[in-house]
Design a protein around this motif. Sequence first.
Motif, PDB file in Angstrom:
ATOM      1  N   THR A 503       0.809  -1.215   0.000  1.00  0.00           N
ATOM      2  CA  THR A 503       0.000   0.000   0.000  1.00  0.00           C
ATOM      3  C   THR A 503       0.845   1.270   0.000  1.00  0.00           C
ATOM      4  N   ASP A 504       2.115   1.170   0.368  1.00  0.00           N
ATOM      5  CA  ASP A 504       2.885   2.408   0.527  1.00  0.00           C
ATOM      6  C   ASP A 504       4.386   2.120   0.437  1.00  0.00           C
ATOM      7  N   VAL A 505       4.883   2.018  -0.781  1.00  0.00           N
ATOM      8  CA  VAL A 505       6.323   1.847  -1.010  1.00  0.00           C
ATOM      9  C   VAL A 505       6.915   3.233  -1.231  1.00  0.00           C
ATOM     10  N   ILE A 506       7.805   3.689  -0.324  1.00  0.00           N
ATOM     11  CA  ILE A 506       8.263   5.081  -0.381  1.00  0.00           C
ATOM     12  C   ILE A 506       9.740   5.218  -0.730  1.00  0.00           C
ATOM     13  N   THR A 507      10.521   4.141  -0.651  1.00  0.00           N
ATOM     14  CA  THR A 507      11.949   4.262  -0.929  1.00  0.00           C
ATOM     15  C   THR A 507      12.190   4.440  -2.422  1.00  0.00           C
ATOM     16  N   SER A 508      13.080   5.362  -2.743  1.00  0.00           N
ATOM     17  CA  SER A 508      13.370   5.671  -4.145  1.00  0.00           C
ATOM     18  C   SER A 508      14.826   5.350  -4.453  1.00  0.00           C
ATOM     19  N   GLN A 509      15.071   4.700  -5.588  1.00  0.00           N
ATOM     20  CA  GLN A 509      16.416   4.432  -6.085  1.00  0.00           C
ATOM     21  C   GLN A 509      16.399   4.640  -7.597  1.00  0.00           C
ATOM     22  N   SER A 510      17.593   4.784  -8.176  1.00  0.00           N
ATOM     23  CA  SER A 510      17.688   5.006  -9.620  1.00  0.00           C
ATOM     24  C   SER A 510      18.424   3.857 -10.294  1.00  0.00           C
ATOM     25  N   MET A 511      17.862   3.404 -11.411  1.00  0.00           N
ATOM     26  CA  MET A 511      18.521   2.397 -12.230  1.00  0.00           C
ATOM     27  C   MET A 511      19.479   3.094 -13.196  1.00  0.00           C
ATOM     28  N   SER A 512      20.595   2.420 -13.485  1.00  0.00           N
ATOM     29  CA  SER A 512      21.550   2.941 -14.467  1.00  0.00           C
ATOM     30  C   SER A 512      22.313   1.754 -15.055  1.00  0.00           C
ATOM     31  N   GLY A 513      23.055   2.018 -16.103  1.00  0.00           N
ATOM     32  CA  GLY A 513      23.961   0.999 -16.643  1.00  0.00           C
ATOM     33  C   GLY A 513      23.295  -0.168 -17.327  1.00  0.00           C
ATOM     34  N   TRP A 514      22.031  -0.064 -17.693  1.00  0.00           N
ATOM     35  CA  TRP A 514      21.417  -1.159 -18.432  1.00  0.00           C
ATOM     36  C   TRP A 514      21.829  -1.088 -19.893  1.00  0.00           C
ATOM     37  N   GLU A 515      21.550  -2.119 -20.597  1.00  0.00           N
ATOM     38  CA  GLU A 515      21.934  -2.191 -22.007  1.00  0.00           C
ATOM     39  C   GLU A 515      21.285  -1.061 -22.805  1.00  0.00           C
ATOM     40  N   GLY A 516      22.129  -0.200 -23.376  1.00  0.00           N
ATOM     41  CA  GLY A 516      21.641   0.935 -24.154  1.00  0.00           C
ATOM     42  C   GLY A 516      21.239   2.134 -23.317  1.00  0.00           C
ATOM     43  N   ASP A 518      23.148   4.594 -22.128  1.00  0.00           N
ATOM     44  CA  ASP A 518      23.857   5.811 -22.536  1.00  0.00           C
ATOM     45  C   ASP A 518      23.978   6.811 -21.388  1.00  0.00           C
ATOM     46  N   GLY A 519      24.246   6.289 -20.201  1.00  0.00           N
ATOM     47  CA  GLY A 519      24.449   7.162 -19.053  1.00  0.00           C
ATOM     48  C   GLY A 519      23.181   7.718 -18.428  1.00  0.00           C
ATOM     49  N   LYS A 520      22.025   7.282 -18.897  1.00  0.00           N
ATOM     50  CA  LYS A 520      20.772   7.804 -18.357  1.00  0.00           C
ATOM     51  C   LYS A 520      20.453   7.156 -17.009  1.00  0.00           C
ATOM     52  N   LEU A 521      19.594   7.830 -16.254  1.00  0.00           N
ATOM     53  CA  LEU A 521      19.086   7.304 -14.994  1.00  0.00           C
ATOM     54  C   LEU A 521      17.583   7.091 -15.114  1.00  0.00           C
ATOM     55  N   LEU A 522      17.091   6.054 -14.454  1.00  0.00           N
ATOM     56  CA  LEU A 522      15.648   5.803 -14.420  1.00  0.00           C
ATOM     57  C   LEU A 522      15.210   5.743 -12.957  1.00  0.00           C
ATOM     58  N   PRO A 523      14.537   6.795 -12.455  1.00  0.00           N
ATOM     59  CA  PRO A 523      14.064   6.779 -11.060  1.00  0.00           C
ATOM     60  C   PRO A 523      12.986   5.724 -10.872  1.00  0.00           C
ATOM     61  N   THR A 524      13.083   4.954  -9.804  1.00  0.00           N
ATOM     62  CA  THR A 524      12.088   3.920  -9.487  1.00  0.00           C
ATOM     63  C   THR A 524      11.821   3.916  -7.991  1.00  0.00           C
ATOM     64  N   LYS A 569       8.647  -1.514 -19.825  1.00  0.00           N
ATOM     65  CA  LYS A 569       8.190  -0.630 -20.896  1.00  0.00           C
ATOM     66  C   LYS A 569       9.039   0.630 -20.964  1.00  0.00           C
ATOM     67  N   ALA A 570       9.386   1.199 -19.807  1.00  0.00           N
ATOM     68  CA  ALA A 570      10.199   2.413 -19.785  1.00  0.00           C
ATOM     69  C   ALA A 570      11.588   2.184 -20.364  1.00  0.00           C
ATOM     70  N   LEU A 571      12.099   0.961 -20.242  1.00  0.00           N
ATOM     71  CA  LEU A 571      13.423   0.639 -20.770  1.00  0.00           C
ATOM     72  C   LEU A 571      13.367   0.147 -22.211  1.00  0.00           C
ATOM     73  N   GLY A 572      12.158   0.060 -22.768  1.00  0.00           N
ATOM     74  CA  GLY A 572      12.016  -0.337 -24.165  1.00  0.00           C
ATOM     75  C   GLY A 572      12.053  -1.831 -24.400  1.00  0.00           C
ATOM     76  N   TRP A 573      11.757  -2.612 -23.352  1.00  0.00           N
ATOM     77  CA  TRP A 573      11.783  -4.069 -23.477  1.00  0.00           C
ATOM     78  C   TRP A 573      10.367  -4.630 -23.344  1.00  0.00           C
ATOM     79  N   THR A 574      10.155  -5.781 -23.947  1.00  0.00           N
ATOM     80  CA  THR A 574       8.986  -6.573 -23.623  1.00  0.00           C
ATOM     81  C   THR A 574       9.317  -7.329 -22.344  1.00  0.00           C
ATOM     82  N   PRO A 575       8.313  -7.829 -21.619  1.00  0.00           N
ATOM     83  CA  PRO A 575       8.620  -8.582 -20.399  1.00  0.00           C
ATOM     84  C   PRO A 575       9.594  -9.739 -20.640  1.00  0.00           C
ATOM     85  N   LYS A 576       9.426 -10.455 -21.741  1.00  0.00           N
ATOM     86  CA  LYS A 576      10.335 -11.579 -22.006  1.00  0.00           C
ATOM     87  C   LYS A 576      11.743 -11.094 -22.294  1.00  0.00           C
ATOM     88  N   GLU A 577      11.875  -9.976 -23.010  1.00  0.00           N
ATOM     89  CA  GLU A 577      13.203  -9.433 -23.327  1.00  0.00           C
ATOM     90  C   GLU A 577      13.930  -8.961 -22.084  1.00  0.00           C
TER      91      GLU A 577
END
Length: 798
Positions: A503-516, A518-524, A569-577
């Motif tokens: 009901t209430d997930v509040i911790t925030s972290q950023s993903m980086s370094g995934w395939e493609g 290009d130095g971007k960050l993805l807040p999650t 979806k945000a990373l441009g992948w299908t679930p299987k990919e």
Amino acid sequence: MIRNYIKIALRNLRKNPVYSFINIFGLASGLACFILILIFVQHELSYDRFHKNSDQLYRVIQRRPDSKGADHWAATSPALASTLKKELSEVTSATSVFPTFNPLISLGDKRFTEEGILADTNFLKIFTFPFLQGDAATALESPNSIVLTASFARKIFGEQNPIGQTLTYQNQQPHIVTGIMADVPETSHLAFSYILPALSDQYYRDCITREPWYNNGLYTYVVLASGVDTHRVEEKMRAYIDRNLADWRPEDRMAFLFQPLRDIHLKSQHLKTFPFEKGGSQRYVYLFLAIGFIVLLLACANYTNIAVARSIQRAQEVGVRKVAGARRWQLMRQFLGESVIMTLLALLLALAMVHLLLPSFSQLMERPIHIDYLSNPMLLPALLTLVVLVSLISGSYPALLMSRLKPVTILKGKNTVPASRFTLQRVLTVGQYAVSIALLAGSFIIYRQMQFVQHKELGYDREHILTIKVSDANLSQRYSTIRETLLHDPHVVAMSYSLYLPTDVITSQSMSGWEGSDGKLLPTQTTGIDYDFLDVYGIPLVAGRGFSRQFGTDTLGAPIALINESVAKALGWTPKEAIGKEFNYSDGRGQRRIVGVVKDFHFNSIHQPLGLLVLTLDQGPSGYISAKIRSENLQETIAKFERVIRNVTPYPFDYQFIDDNFNKLYKNDIRLGELFTSFTLLAVLIASLGLFGLAAYSTQQRMKEIGIRKVLGASIPGIVRLLSKDYIKLVLVGFIIAVPLAWYFMNRWLENFAYRVDLDWWIFALAGIFALMIALLTVAFQSLKAAWMNPTKSLRAE
């Protein structure tokens, strides 16, 4: 003359008890509603104003780069307070404070789980909480000291002197009582029962020695010099970060903002934080104040309407007074004086209603609201001002109208007042019903939205899931044993451990370094879960697998992760990919490999859209146990959980069902709905009282007409239609005005929800029909009474 005016006013009250009751009760209802709201608003606006130099106190908040600058956090780093004091001349003092997580205070066998705070030595110098015993300047200097509030000290020690006594914190650390302070005022955004030195906490000591700019779990407060421009201070702090933290990329650098202490209570809804107290809402304060004014104006309109309608009856009195030499200003004074008397009587009744309703209102608002005529110096002047304003608003037009009557015309028998009075009556009645219909439509829409919230598919199961807060690291360590013991009970279906509830997930972290990337960050958002979390909450996988004990690599803290569909979806992948892909996480624990993709589910309130979520295989020293249990023998099952857990930890057994946690997310909205419904019923009641009075008086004035119509063969239904049609027209005009108003304001309210109901036309139609039915029922009694009356009675006088 004044004595004569009072005597006549009281005589008129006794002479017309029905109209007097309608006027006084209508005004009293409006006044009671307005006074209740006024007390609440005053309470909300008084937060944190008791501190010395409160206008110079600020909380420092940060704009976090890992959320692309969109989110603001009240929690800051341990290095911030000392840096601000050292680098900015405008900062005269600074302090750090943070709540005690998993609190447990012990004295021998007695244990208490009151909430407290940890603070540095500057805290009691910046915040001027009154001290009863000890020295505020030195009370927190020793790492093993503790300061108690007066009520908490009495709770522990009774009437004994607590100074010098030793208490144990979290069953480990001894602390000596060095000070007793007065209880924290109700209007403080900081709510606590004791203060511990920050240096006594291992987390704080770790933070100030290891990466002090990266650990954000403290709250920083500063005192700024008088007259300082906060925007300039923010710019200077930004320049400091650019100079001294150059290893951070520009897009990673956080910015610091200064929030006035007096704004914290009402203006912190946009902040992500671990709250100290029940925050308020500036929007709701203004909304309730507006509704209070509207209800009060409805009551004033009610009074004016009936007073104008009764003006015919007193026309000859005015004529006689004018012939006897009364001047216009004297007549105005007389009728305004009567309005004051009516308002004073209504105020007395309103205060009685306020005292009767205040406990329930206080409970509904979750505030210790009370009315104190002596300690609140603004209350009596405000009430007297209210009497004058209401008297002027409600009594000015009748007084002006009556004083304009010409004695020659009146005494010839033409005792009607100008026809313009009917226009005013229609305008006031239309206004009353427009407001009532708009409020009715708003109540229906709020109810529909809350029903939508309750029944919306969230992506996880909420049925019969018991949640238990884990505050003791020993309980966390022995969770596996507890789980095995409880799963032997046939009423326990499954159990899981997680850092947060869904009901209430509040911790925030950023993903980086995934395939493609290009130095971007993805807040999650992120939370740690165990192997059984998906099973307990019925969260389906759409690709890959979940965490499993059958895989030797799936150990607590392993570098694997689950993501939701939105992340893929945000990373441009299908679930299987996404399966098998790797990424770095900003928690500093290296690369993680994606082993599964879960179906999107709501892990916050539906005020927000579905977010990006990463699930890791982690179990911290604190968190939550979730257990899916059967509905049979519910109390026995809960009692068994309590027995097993109490054998492991001295902490109290703190449990809730997940539905209770879910409902907390919408507490403000539910409260708004309940208050809105109450105000709506009150508005409709006041409008109906006014309409009843008007109908009764209008019917009385048309009795001879009705008698003639009956003699000429008019039927009872025909007479009822004749007397009711004017009011139906007024309600229809009110409906036409109410619909666009209700649509606009409710559409604005629904914008707070990412998922919302539609504003269907039938909602407004239903509100209009409901108001029309109330209006018809209100006038039906008088209409039928007049229609059934023997015409000889009404015609006998002539």
